[in-house]
Design a protein around this motif. Sequence first.
Motif, PDB file in Angstrom:
ATOM      1  N   LEU A  24       0.869  -1.179   0.000  1.00  0.00           N
ATOM      2  CA  LEU A  24       0.000   0.000   0.000  1.00  0.00           C
ATOM      3  C   LEU A  24       0.901   1.222   0.000  1.00  0.00           C
ATOM      4  O   LEU A  24       1.901   1.268   0.721  1.00  0.00           O
ATOM      5  CB  LEU A  24      -0.877   0.058   1.248  1.00  0.00           C
ATOM      6  CG  LEU A  24      -1.959  -0.989   1.418  1.00  0.00           C
ATOM      7  CD1 LEU A  24      -2.618  -0.842   2.788  1.00  0.00           C
ATOM      8  CD2 LEU A  24      -2.991  -0.869   0.316  1.00  0.00           C
ATOM      9  N   ARG A  25       0.552   2.183  -0.792  1.00  0.00           N
ATOM     10  CA  ARG A  25       1.252   3.472  -0.773  1.00  0.00           C
ATOM     11  C   ARG A  25       0.153   4.524  -0.716  1.00  0.00           C
ATOM     12  O   ARG A  25      -0.781   4.489  -1.518  1.00  0.00           O
ATOM     13  CB  ARG A  25       2.120   3.647  -2.016  1.00  0.00           C
ATOM     14  CG  ARG A  25       2.949   4.913  -1.996  1.00  0.00           C
ATOM     15  CD  ARG A  25       3.812   4.960  -3.261  1.00  0.00           C
ATOM     16  NE  ARG A  25       4.539   6.184  -3.331  1.00  0.00           N
ATOM     17  CZ  ARG A  25       5.800   6.345  -2.967  1.00  0.00           C
ATOM     18  NH1 ARG A  25       6.480   5.322  -2.532  1.00  0.00           N
ATOM     19  NH2 ARG A  25       6.377   7.514  -3.066  1.00  0.00           N
ATOM     20  N   LEU A  26       0.269   5.436   0.239  1.00  0.00           N
ATOM     21  CA  LEU A  26      -0.796   6.399   0.405  1.00  0.00           C
ATOM     22  C   LEU A  26      -0.299   7.731   0.925  1.00  0.00           C
ATOM     23  O   LEU A  26       0.785   7.823   1.504  1.00  0.00           O
ATOM     24  CB  LEU A  26      -1.876   5.853   1.348  1.00  0.00           C
ATOM     25  CG  LEU A  26      -1.419   5.246   2.665  1.00  0.00           C
ATOM     26  CD1 LEU A  26      -2.295   5.716   3.784  1.00  0.00           C
ATOM     27  CD2 LEU A  26      -1.511   3.732   2.552  1.00  0.00           C
ATOM     28  N   ARG A  27      -1.106   8.734   0.660  1.00  0.00           N
ATOM     29  CA  ARG A  27      -0.903  10.033   1.309  1.00  0.00           C
ATOM     30  C   ARG A  27      -1.528   9.882   2.681  1.00  0.00           C
ATOM     31  O   ARG A  27      -2.634   9.374   2.815  1.00  0.00           O
ATOM     32  CB  ARG A  27      -1.614  11.126   0.503  1.00  0.00           C
ATOM     33  CG  ARG A  27      -1.244  12.509   0.968  1.00  0.00           C
ATOM     34  CD  ARG A  27      -2.024  13.565   0.250  1.00  0.00           C
ATOM     35  NE  ARG A  27      -3.331  13.623   0.919  1.00  0.00           N
ATOM     36  CZ  ARG A  27      -4.476  13.813   0.314  1.00  0.00           C
ATOM     37  NH1 ARG A  27      -4.537  13.936  -0.980  1.00  0.00           N
ATOM     38  NH2 ARG A  27      -5.606  13.851   1.002  1.00  0.00           N
ATOM     39  N   TRP A  28      -0.833  10.312   3.729  1.00  0.00           N
ATOM     40  CA  TRP A  28      -1.261  10.074   5.112  1.00  0.00           C
ATOM     41  C   TRP A  28      -0.980  11.338   5.916  1.00  0.00           C
ATOM     42  O   TRP A  28       0.137  11.862   5.894  1.00  0.00           O
ATOM     43  CB  TRP A  28      -0.459   8.891   5.653  1.00  0.00           C
ATOM     44  CG  TRP A  28      -0.973   8.247   6.889  1.00  0.00           C
ATOM     45  CD1 TRP A  28      -1.805   7.160   6.940  1.00  0.00           C
ATOM     46  CD2 TRP A  28      -0.668   8.563   8.240  1.00  0.00           C
ATOM     47  NE1 TRP A  28      -2.035   6.802   8.235  1.00  0.00           N
ATOM     48  CE2 TRP A  28      -1.348   7.653   9.066  1.00  0.00           C
ATOM     49  CE3 TRP A  28       0.101   9.550   8.843  1.00  0.00           C
ATOM     50  CZ2 TRP A  28      -1.272   7.690  10.444  1.00  0.00           C
ATOM     51  CZ3 TRP A  28       0.178   9.590  10.218  1.00  0.00           C
ATOM     52  CH2 TRP A  28      -0.511   8.660  11.002  1.00  0.00           C
ATOM     53  N   GLU A  29      -1.997  11.853   6.606  1.00  0.00           N
ATOM     54  CA  GLU A  29      -1.816  13.121   7.314  1.00  0.00           C
ATOM     55  C   GLU A  29      -2.610  13.152   8.607  1.00  0.00           C
ATOM     56  O   GLU A  29      -3.769  12.740   8.648  1.00  0.00           O
ATOM     57  CB  GLU A  29      -2.290  14.259   6.407  1.00  0.00           C
ATOM     58  CG  GLU A  29      -2.114  15.627   6.999  1.00  0.00           C
ATOM     59  CD  GLU A  29      -2.508  16.730   6.025  1.00  0.00           C
ATOM     60  OE1 GLU A  29      -2.281  17.901   6.377  1.00  0.00           O
ATOM     61  OE2 GLU A  29      -3.038  16.432   4.944  1.00  0.00           O
ATOM     62  N   THR A  38       4.061  10.658   2.967  1.00  0.00           N
ATOM     63  CA  THR A  38       3.843   9.505   2.111  1.00  0.00           C
ATOM     64  C   THR A  38       4.139   8.269   2.946  1.00  0.00           C
ATOM     65  O   THR A  38       5.227   8.148   3.517  1.00  0.00           O
ATOM     66  CB  THR A  38       4.774   9.538   0.878  1.00  0.00           C
ATOM     67  OG1 THR A  38       4.480  10.722   0.138  1.00  0.00           O
ATOM     68  CG2 THR A  38       4.582   8.323   0.000  1.00  0.00           C
ATOM     69  N   LEU A  39       3.175   7.369   3.021  1.00  0.00           N
ATOM     70  CA  LEU A  39       3.321   6.152   3.808  1.00  0.00           C
ATOM     71  C   LEU A  39       3.284   4.957   2.870  1.00  0.00           C
ATOM     72  O   LEU A  39       2.405   4.852   2.023  1.00  0.00           O
ATOM     73  CB  LEU A  39       2.187   6.030   4.829  1.00  0.00           C
ATOM     74  CG  LEU A  39       2.123   4.729   5.632  1.00  0.00           C
ATOM     75  CD1 LEU A  39       3.372   4.535   6.477  1.00  0.00           C
ATOM     76  CD2 LEU A  39       0.869   4.709   6.487  1.00  0.00           C
ATOM     77  N   GLN A  40       4.260   4.086   3.044  1.00  0.00           N
ATOM     78  CA  GLN A  40       4.291   2.853   2.270  1.00  0.00           C
ATOM     79  C   GLN A  40       4.307   1.677   3.237  1.00  0.00           C
ATOM     80  O   GLN A  40       5.108   1.649   4.174  1.00  0.00           O
ATOM     81  CB  GLN A  40       5.521   2.815   1.373  1.00  0.00           C
ATOM     82  CG  GLN A  40       5.552   1.627   0.460  1.00  0.00           C
ATOM     83  CD  GLN A  40       6.551   1.801  -0.659  1.00  0.00           C
ATOM     84  OE1 GLN A  40       6.165   2.088  -1.773  1.00  0.00           O
ATOM     85  NE2 GLN A  40       7.821   1.626  -0.365  1.00  0.00           N
TER      86      GLN A  40
END
Length: 85
Positions: A24-29, A38-40
């Motif tokens: 999973l790769r996502l924008r995370w805030e 950016t979280l992978q």
Amino acid sequence: MGETFQSTEGISGQFRVVKPYQQLRLRWEKREWGEPSTLQIRLLSNHPDKTTISFHQKRLDNPLAREQMKLHWEGVLAAIRDAST
């Protein structure tokens, strides 16, 4: 992909890459952050009964944020480990 999410804890983001059972790769805030990170998350396994979970988070504002997120993901891994025993 492109789906967004919002948690009751104030975390929001958007999925960028979804590879089931792999990555999973996502924008995370967090709500209090000015910019998203950016979280992978990767699942690595060569055996049917063992999996390594890898968290990599970049674009964090400062060393304190990096340390806080390191502790957060260590806690997540501990909770997963405890739930599986």
